[in-house]
Design a protein around this motif. Sequence first.
Motif, PDB file in Angstrom:
ATOM      1  N   GLY A  67     -11.951  -5.550 -14.319  1.00 27.63           N
ATOM      2  CA  GLY A  67     -11.962  -4.736 -13.103  1.00 27.63           C
ATOM      3  C   GLY A  67     -11.363  -5.476 -11.925  1.00 27.63           C
ATOM      4  O   GLY A  67     -10.633  -4.891 -11.118  1.00 27.63           O
ATOM      5  N   HIS A  68     -11.646  -6.759 -11.827  1.00 25.65           N
ATOM      6  CA  HIS A  68     -11.083  -7.558 -10.741  1.00 25.65           C
ATOM      7  C   HIS A  68      -9.558  -7.637 -10.867  1.00 25.65           C
ATOM      8  O   HIS A  68      -8.837  -7.484  -9.875  1.00 25.65           O
ATOM      9  N   GLN A  69      -9.066  -7.854 -12.091  1.00 30.41           N
ATOM     10  CA  GLN A  69      -7.619  -7.916 -12.306  1.00 30.41           C
ATOM     11  C   GLN A  69      -6.964  -6.573 -11.988  1.00 30.41           C
ATOM     12  O   GLN A  69      -5.883  -6.520 -11.412  1.00 30.41           O
ATOM     13  N   GLN A  70      -7.645  -5.490 -12.335  1.00 34.18           N
ATOM     14  CA  GLN A  70      -7.115  -4.161 -12.053  1.00 34.18           C
ATOM     15  C   GLN A  70      -7.056  -3.930 -10.542  1.00 34.18           C
ATOM     16  O   GLN A  70      -6.038  -3.429 -10.024  1.00 34.18           O
ATOM     17  N   ASP A  71      -8.106  -4.305  -9.817  1.00 29.38           N
ATOM     18  CA  ASP A  71      -8.099  -4.149  -8.362  1.00 29.38           C
ATOM     19  C   ASP A  71      -7.010  -5.006  -7.729  1.00 29.38           C
ATOM     20  O   ASP A  71      -6.335  -4.585  -6.788  1.00 29.38           O
ATOM     21  N   LYS A  72      -6.853  -6.224  -8.237  1.00 29.53           N
ATOM     22  CA  LYS A  72      -5.825  -7.130  -7.718  1.00 29.53           C
ATOM     23  C   LYS A  72      -4.429  -6.544  -7.947  1.00 29.53           C
ATOM     24  O   LYS A  72      -3.578  -6.564  -7.055  1.00 29.53           O
ATOM     25  N   TRP A  73      -4.211  -5.970  -9.124  1.00 31.56           N
ATOM     26  CA  TRP A  73      -2.920  -5.368  -9.429  1.00 31.56           C
ATOM     27  C   TRP A  73      -2.661  -4.167  -8.523  1.00 31.56           C
ATOM     28  O   TRP A  73      -1.553  -3.996  -8.015  1.00 31.56           O
ATOM     29  N   LYS A  74      -3.700  -3.336  -8.325  1.00 30.50           N
ATOM     30  CA  LYS A  74      -3.534  -2.177  -7.451  1.00 30.50           C
ATOM     31  C   LYS A  74      -3.201  -2.614  -6.027  1.00 30.50           C
ATOM     32  O   LYS A  74      -2.370  -1.998  -5.346  1.00 30.50           O
ATOM     33  N   GLN A  75      -3.830  -3.676  -5.542  1.00 30.46           N
ATOM     34  CA  GLN A  75      -3.548  -4.186  -4.202  1.00 30.46           C
ATOM     35  C   GLN A  75      -2.109  -4.691  -4.105  1.00 30.46           C
ATOM     36  O   GLN A  75      -1.417  -4.446  -3.114  1.00 30.46           O
ATOM     37  N   GLN A  76      -1.639  -5.378  -5.162  1.00 25.85           N
ATOM     38  CA  GLN A  76      -0.255  -5.861  -5.162  1.00 25.85           C
ATOM     39  C   GLN A  76       0.730  -4.689  -5.149  1.00 25.85           C
ATOM     40  O   GLN A  76       1.751  -4.745  -4.459  1.00 25.85           O
ATOM     41  N   VAL A  77       0.429  -3.648  -5.883  1.00 28.92           N
ATOM     42  CA  VAL A  77       1.307  -2.468  -5.906  1.00 28.92           C
ATOM     43  C   VAL A  77       1.346  -1.820  -4.524  1.00 28.92           C
ATOM     44  O   VAL A  77       2.419  -1.452  -4.030  1.00 28.92           O
ATOM     45  N   ARG A  78       0.170  -1.689  -3.887  1.00 27.24           N
ATOM     46  CA  ARG A  78       0.149  -1.102  -2.535  1.00 27.24           C
ATOM     47  C   ARG A  78       0.959  -1.952  -1.566  1.00 27.24           C
ATOM     48  O   ARG A  78       1.707  -1.429  -0.742  1.00 27.24           O
ATOM     49  N   GLU A  79       0.836  -3.267  -1.659  1.00 31.29           N
ATOM     50  CA  GLU A  79       1.577  -4.149  -0.764  1.00 31.29           C
ATOM     51  C   GLU A  79       3.078  -4.072  -1.021  1.00 31.29           C
ATOM     52  O   GLU A  79       3.881  -4.045  -0.085  1.00 31.29           O
ATOM     53  N   GLN A  80       3.471  -3.991  -2.294  1.00 28.70           N
ATOM     54  CA  GLN A  80       4.894  -3.869  -2.616  1.00 28.70           C
ATOM     55  C   GLN A  80       5.464  -2.554  -2.096  1.00 28.70           C
ATOM     56  O   GLN A  80       6.571  -2.524  -1.551  1.00 28.70           O
ATOM     57  N   ARG A  81       4.716  -1.478  -2.260  1.00 32.13           N
ATOM     58  CA  ARG A  81       5.182  -0.191  -1.733  1.00 32.13           C
ATOM     59  C   ARG A  81       5.337  -0.246  -0.216  1.00 32.13           C
ATOM     60  O   ARG A  81       6.310   0.258   0.334  1.00 32.13           O
ATOM     61  N   ARG A  82       4.365  -0.835   0.448  1.00 38.16           N
ATOM     62  CA  ARG A  82       4.427  -0.934   1.899  1.00 38.16           C
ATOM     63  C   ARG A  82       5.654  -1.751   2.313  1.00 38.16           C
ATOM     64  O   ARG A  82       6.386  -1.380   3.226  1.00 38.16           O
ATOM     65  N   ASN A  83       5.942  -2.862   1.625  1.00 35.94           N
ATOM     66  CA  ASN A  83       7.109  -3.683   1.945  1.00 35.94           C
ATOM     67  C   ASN A  83       8.406  -2.924   1.712  1.00 35.94           C
ATOM     68  O   ASN A  83       9.338  -2.996   2.511  1.00 35.94           O
ATOM     69  N   ILE A  84       8.473  -2.183   0.607  1.00 33.80           N
ATOM     70  CA  ILE A  84       9.700  -1.441   0.310  1.00 33.80           C
ATOM     71  C   ILE A  84       9.944  -0.367   1.355  1.00 33.80           C
ATOM     72  O   ILE A  84      11.054  -0.209   1.862  1.00 33.80           O
ATOM     73  N   TYR A  85       8.914   0.385   1.718  1.00 36.38           N
ATOM     74  CA  TYR A  85       9.096   1.456   2.690  1.00 36.38           C
ATOM     75  C   TYR A  85       9.380   0.893   4.081  1.00 36.38           C
ATOM     76  O   TYR A  85      10.169   1.454   4.833  1.00 36.38           O
ATOM     77  N   ASP A  86       8.767  -0.248   4.440  1.00 44.34           N
ATOM     78  CA  ASP A  86       9.059  -0.868   5.752  1.00 44.34           C
ATOM     79  C   ASP A  86      10.498  -1.350   5.785  1.00 44.34           C
ATOM     80  O   ASP A  86      11.211  -1.157   6.775  1.00 44.34           O
ATOM     81  N   ARG A  87      10.951  -2.010   4.761  1.00 39.74           N
ATOM     82  CA  ARG A  87      12.342  -2.492   4.726  1.00 39.74           C
ATOM     83  C   ARG A  87      13.324  -1.331   4.758  1.00 39.74           C
ATOM     84  O   ARG A  87      14.373  -1.396   5.358  1.00 39.74           O
TER      85      ARG A  87
END
Length: 192
Positions: A167-187
């Motif tokens: 569950g921790h790894q899944q939450d960590k992965w979801k957080q990384q995906v959210r951060e990557q999406r935010r970076n892509i849309y900001d750029r």
Amino acid sequence: MTSKGLVLISLLLICVLGATAQSYDDRRCKCVCPSPSAVINSTQGSHSDRKLYIANVPPNKCNCDGVILPRVGEDIKGKEQEFCPRCECIYENRNTTIIMVVVIIVIWVIMLLVVYMGFLICLDPLLNKRTKASYQEHTNEDDDGFISPGGSAHPMGVRGNVLNRVGHQQDKWKQQVREQRRNIYDRHTMLN
């Protein structure tokens, strides 16, 4: 679904496929010929109108005389020499047992994937409930063990079981995906 249920379903499929396989022949002669009306009315006949004739005959009888003339001989009486050269006969040999085995294997794989998907769907709420209830911030990812106040080391750290680790790894992965999406849309907005 239990293993007994899967065995029962597979036996049922084998029986059904076995019964339907008996209605098909492994060897056949397939002939494609023009419509008999093309030979009878040679001025009006359409050469693009083709008919398919299939018969279960030995390979040496896979020709116009062995397959087509017994069926349409009365219709083209006297014009056989004009009709037969226009026919193309091919002897086909196939193995329906291999086809049946491949179909059963594909159905088994699909059933196993559906059972696995159901298992994961049932496991997801359990993982999310446990990870949210016992989540503590973990700052050092390289730390394999956690020293308790009594001085003993726990080999799996704060999260004491496999479900919490997953569950921790899944939450960590979801957080990384959210951060990557935010970076892509900001750029993307900065480039425009």
